[in-house]
Design a protein around this motif. Structure first.
Motif, PDB file in Angstrom:
ATOM      1  N   LEU A  84       4.287  -3.149   5.269  1.00 24.68           N
ATOM      2  CA  LEU A  84       3.073  -2.370   5.028  1.00 24.68           C
ATOM      3  C   LEU A  84       3.415  -0.918   4.693  1.00 24.68           C
ATOM      4  N   ARG A  85       4.532  -0.438   5.227  1.00 25.21           N
ATOM      5  CA  ARG A  85       4.971   0.935   4.945  1.00 25.21           C
ATOM      6  C   ARG A  85       5.855   1.009   3.698  1.00 25.21           C
ATOM      7  N   PRO A  88       3.579  -0.629   0.106  1.00 27.43           N
ATOM      8  CA  PRO A  88       2.117  -0.539   0.234  1.00 27.43           C
ATOM      9  C   PRO A  88       1.374  -0.868  -1.055  1.00 27.43           C
ATOM     10  N   HIS A  89       2.085  -0.899  -2.181  1.00 24.25           N
ATOM     11  CA  HIS A  89       1.428  -1.210  -3.451  1.00 24.25           C
ATOM     12  C   HIS A  89       1.085  -2.692  -3.568  1.00 24.25           C
ATOM     13  N   LYS A  92      -0.970  -5.435   1.820  1.00 19.33           N
ATOM     14  CA  LYS A  92      -2.189  -4.784   2.307  1.00 19.33           C
ATOM     15  C   LYS A  92      -2.637  -5.427   3.622  1.00 19.33           C
ATOM     16  N   ALA A 177      -1.433  -9.308   7.244  1.00 18.67           N
ATOM     17  CA  ALA A 177      -1.358  -8.669   5.926  1.00 18.67           C
ATOM     18  C   ALA A 177      -1.200  -9.728   4.849  1.00 18.67           C
ATOM     19  N   GLY A 421       6.783   0.870  -4.217  1.00 12.92           N
ATOM     20  CA  GLY A 421       6.332   1.442  -2.946  1.00 12.92           C
ATOM     21  C   GLY A 421       6.917   2.811  -2.687  1.00 12.92           C
ATOM     22  N   TYR A 424       4.623   6.053  -3.198  1.00 16.34           N
ATOM     23  CA  TYR A 424       3.252   5.589  -3.371  1.00 16.34           C
ATOM     24  C   TYR A 424       2.323   6.519  -2.581  1.00 16.34           C
ATOM     25  N   THR A 426      -0.411   8.229  -0.237  1.00 17.65           N
ATOM     26  CA  THR A 426      -1.153   7.906   0.971  1.00 17.65           C
ATOM     27  C   THR A 426      -2.643   7.862   0.637  1.00 17.65           C
TER      28      THR A 426
END
Length: 569
Positions: A84-85, A88-89, A92, A177, A421, A424, A426
């Motif tokens: 997720l970190r 992130p693109h 989700k 996710a 990512g 990307y 925030t």
């Protein structure tokens, strides 16, 4: 291009990885980042086997609690939080809902499963689920980025799910996710490795022919070229084809006992509205687990779990489709479902370890690394694993290979962003990021947002390429442009039209693939890669045949071969 033409005869590598599914692609990236010389090859394209046919979840595996696989759940929840970190693109958060049909059901079967005494869970009552979710929240506490679970009783459940079966007494919600483009993340792992790895190589549509005395012979199945390459270690990451690859290398094994998992993409506006961005994760009367969640404007439904001997024959059958539609209809009797709602379907073989277990769903999704030797050359075979834990598996196998080769680790990939990512924006910077596209490239915010969602921070490279020449939307796909697809074809290790339609972009998976689309995209890709008219026509026909045979798409491709075009003229 990414064939054998860029690999010299007798090139020397520290490690050769066979299989560019997510385990192979992740390991290639891991080793390249440690300054090893690595070659990655695959008989098809990146993530074209089981890695392009998952439920597209990045999840902790709550159901593994039932079999006491706490280590796997802890690892999976950690890797989910890291993805997720780091990506992130494409990764989700996904609110996940569990329907509850009893208060105390499943206590005895859950104990039997936990003690490995067999039996299927056909009812998971509120008490069992609450206990499981408490444990799940606890195991997922490391690097937590999402809320803990919650429980909704009957009135709230009826308000939220008016078309749900009336015997559902309550619902529980927790967070996992989803990954929008797993195939693209696999490509980005490979590209990351190539970007940093001096002396690294990569070849798709390439098969091993033989191995002896540290020399692997490879053949390009498109051009027919062959190369001999040398290596200090071999890794077989061939998924469901591991035993076949080992046989070619000279090693007889029986490591794989895969099961087929099939999925459907439904066009169903009513269910889509009721889901409200959430996944429904539910047990079935026969003890299986099914799911349904929003995906590219449709509803993704899965999955089956059927033993299969030949992975090359894996397709979603009509019987599997009927089964999944019945299971969704059983949970949502207020809606009507039919085969006409299915716009796309797919199937893949999970590379699970060989076992005599009667219940395919009970086979562990944890990984096993087998080590053998071919003369003086170590051979590691990667069996099992799942999408969520690919980085952790790559780290584990990477450390093992570093020890074998007497090399040192240079960095950890735990907090190392993948592909698009990297950088990307925030949520707080997202709007300003889109404004920068207008200032720098003259690109409208809506168009910039589309590129950012598809390609992550690599959207800047797309925007730079698109502004250099006149660009235009596609007639059959207005949200894509000609220059965008030309960039994919020229810069993203593409060798066939199917690479673009099924893996580098979500065109097929989002239910947008039609005969006219194949022809329009085929002409763009063909012009970019220098194909003549005959080759462009052949590529279009091969891609549409794949769509018909593997994904049950209907319709015929017009005959656009040069001879027929000349006759019509």
């Amino acid at each position: 291009m990414s064939g054998l033409e860029d690999i010299r005869e007798n090139a020397e590598f520290d490690v050769i990885v066979i299989g560019a599914g997510i385990n192979g692609a992740g390991l290639f990236r891991e080793l390249a980042l440690q300054d090893l010389r690595v070659l990655l090859v695959d008989r098809s394209d990146i993530c074209s086997g089981a890695s392009c046919a998952p439920s597209r979840l990045i999840h902790g595996g709550i159901k593994y609690l039932e079999t006491g696989e706490f280590r796997l759940v802890a690892q999976s929840t950690l890797e989910r939080n890291l993805l997720l970190r780091n990506a992130p693109h494409v990764v989700k958060p996904l609110p996940t809902v569990l329907p509850i049909r009893s208060w105390f059901g499943g206590i005895v079967p859950s104990l039997r499963k936990f003690l490995r005494l067999g039996g299927k869970m056909t009812d998971r009552g509120a008490l069992v689920l609450e206990a499981g979710l408490q444990i799940y929240d606890f195991l997922g506490r490391r690097a937590r980025v999402m809320p803990r679970h919650s429980l909704f009783l009957n009135r709230r459940t009826r308000e939220e799910w008016p078309h749900m079966a009336t015997d559902v007494l309550a619902t529980a919600q927790y967070y996992d996710a989803a990954i929008t483009q797993p195939e693209r993340l696999g490509y980005e792992c490979v590209q990351d490795g190539l970007n940093v790895g001096a002396g690294c190589g990569f070849a798709t549509y390439t098969v091993p022919v033989s191995f002896a005395d540290g020399v692997l012979q490879l053949k390009d199945s498109i051009t027919g070229e062959t190369r001999n390459v040398r290596t200090r270690a071999l890794v077989n990451a061939g998924g469901a084809w591991i035993d076949r690859i080992n046989a070619v290398l000279g090693q007889t094994t029986r490591y794989i006992g895969g099961t087929k998992g099939s999925h459907l993409l439904l066009r169903h506006d009513g269910l889509l509205r009721e889901l409200k961005g959430r996944m429904m994760y539910f047990g079935t009367p026969d003890g299986r687990i099914c799911l349904a969640y929003p995906f590219y404007g449709h509803v993704l439904v899965g999955s089956t779990d059927i033993r299969i001997e030949d992975p090359d024959t894996a397709t979603c059958t009509d019987d599997e489709q009927d089964y999944m539609l019945r299971m969704v209809a059983d949970l949502f009797p207020g809606f009507r479902f039919s085969a006409d709602d299915v716009v796309y379907r797919y199937s893949g073989v999970r590379p699970l370890p060989a076992t005599d277990a009667a219940d395919p769903g009970a086979i562990s999704r944890d990984h096993i690394v087998h080590e053998n030797r071919l003369g003086e050359t170590p051979l590691l075979s990667l069996v099992g694993g799942k999408w969520t834990t690919f980085r952790g598996l790559a780290e584990e196998v990477g450390d093992r290979l570093l020890g074998i080769l007497g090399a040192a680790r240079h960095l950890s990939t735990k907090n190392f962003p993948i592909g698009g990512g990297r950088d990307y924006p925030t949520p707080e910077r997202y709007s300003a990021y889109l404004d920068e596209f207008f200032v720098t490239y003259g690109m409208p915010r809506q168009r910039a947002g589309i590129l950012l969602e598809r390609y992550g921070s690599r959207a800047r490279a797309f925007a730079t390429f698109c502004q250099k020449e006149a660009d235009a939307p596609l007639r059959t796909l207005p949200t894509y442009t000609r220059r965008e697809l030309a960039f994919v074809a020229s810069e993203e290790l593409v060798r066939t039209l199917s690479d673009v339609l099924f893996r580098r972009t979500p065109i097929a998976l989002s239910g947008l693939l039609k005969p006219d689309t194949v022809l329009e995209v085929g002409r763009i890709v063909g012009a970019t890669l220098g194909w003549n008219a005959q080759e462009t026509d052949r590529q279009c026909r091969a891609a549409w045949k794949e769509a018909q045979e593997r994904h049950n798409l209907k319709g015929e491709l017009p005959d656009t071969s040069p001879s027929q075009t000349a006759l019509r003229a």
